[in-house]
Write an enzyme that holds these catalytic residues in place. Structure first.
Site, PDB file in Angstrom:
ATOM      1  N   SER A 166      83.781  67.330  -8.723  1.00 40.27           N
ATOM      2  CA  SER A 166      84.378  66.208  -8.267  1.00 40.27           C
ATOM      3  C   SER A 166      84.749  65.271  -9.606  1.00 40.27           C
ATOM      4  O   SER A 166      84.248  65.550 -10.782  1.00 40.27           O
ATOM      5  CB  SER A 166      83.230  65.064  -7.692  1.00 40.27           C
ATOM      6  N   TYR A 183      74.883  62.278  -7.270  1.00 42.86           N
ATOM      7  CA  TYR A 183      76.138  63.145  -6.814  1.00 42.86           C
ATOM      8  C   TYR A 183      77.055  63.195  -8.393  1.00 42.86           C
ATOM      9  O   TYR A 183      77.284  64.397  -8.476  1.00 42.86           O
ATOM     10  CB  TYR A 183      76.880  61.931  -5.815  1.00 42.86           C
TER      11      TYR A 183
END
Length: 281
Positions: A166, A183
């Protein structure tokens, strides 16, 4: 070498073809995984295994994929539900796949999770869950599938491992009330893991690369898109004035899995229209 020889390219008409390849896509029942699975089938894969935790979601995704009108004759999407956060389930997943194929050419480690909460109350349990699914499970998924990935792998025809990272692991993820500490950390870690796997497994003819998506509308991303100001706001911030679409991710996965991507190993390919380059501008 003459000019005539220089303009000749070997089998270039099929450089993006995945004719006859076998792929496994984790987190493949929805979102980026499902888009990628569709692209893999339409690019020529003979089998695409769809796996995620919920059996019904896997079955529905496989059924929809099997209705694609332009997949190759006899090509199949096969549902194999498994909890990717559990190492024993990853072992079982590999065993189930072995029942209908003796090799895998493409392994897309896409399953992931996120959690958003402010720093002061960010729960330990969820931090652990996100790190284990987004990093640890990717490592053990590749470990369990390596025997299948190396069966037919050669210098000329290497197998592929793709990992979903990401842009949150490259720059900063969301902070404040909706911070995604686990995350962001997990995506930075898994992209670095892909680089280590590239060097470890490259000599065994398994290429490992990571993709780093920005905002792609999906069930997991829609909440964060809303928090960040909504689709129109994020489109305006993007240098190419749009968010990611299904064809973007499917095309990238097909490229990295094809002969066109056969000299990429340990790469992190950012797919966000250039938004991460602007930072907080």
């Amino acid at each position: 070498m003459s000019l005539h020889e220089q303009v000749q390219l070997k089998n270039f008409d099929s450089i993006f073809s995945l004719e006859g390849k076998v792929a496994v896509v984790t987190g493949g029942s929805r979102g980026l995984g499902l888009h990628a699975a569709s692209g893999l089938l339409q690019a020529g894969c003979s089998k695409v295994y769809i796996t995620s935790r919920k059996a019904e979601a896997c079955a529905n995704a496989a059924a929809a994929l099997n209705k694609l009108p332009n997949k190759r004759p006899g090509a199949l999407a096969i549902a194999v539900p498994a909890d990717n956060s559990c190492t024993k389930e990853l072992e079982r997943l590999a065993q189930e796949v072995r029942k209908t194929t003796n090799h895998v050419n493409i392994l897309f480690a896409n399953a992931g999770a996120t959690w958003s909460e402010k720093f002061e109350t960010h729960p330990e349990g969820m931090f652990t869950k996100v790190m284990e699914l987004n990093v640890k499970s990717v490592f053990y998924l590749v470990q369990k599938f390596l025997p299948l990935l190396t069966v037919n792998a050669t210098v000329e025809e290497p197998s592929r491992v793709l990992v979903t990272g990401s842009v949150a692991g490259i720059g900063l993820g969301s902070l404040g009330r909706n911070a995604v500490f686990s995350y962001s950390a997990s995506k930075a870690a898994v992209m670095h893991l892909a680089k280590n796997l590239a060097v470890e497994l490259g000599p065994r003819h398994v290429l490992c690369n990571a993709i780093a998506p920005g905002f792609y509308p999906s069930k997991m991303a829609n909440g964060m898109i809303s928090i960040q100001g909504g689709t129109k706001h994020l489109e305006e911030r993007s240098p190419n004035k749009r968010l990611g679409c299904p064809e973007d991710i499917a095309g990238l996965v097909v490229f990295l899995s094809s002969r066109a991507g056969s000299h990429l190993n340990g790469a992190v390919v950012v797919t966000d229209g250039g938004s991460h380059l602007k930072g907080n501008l």
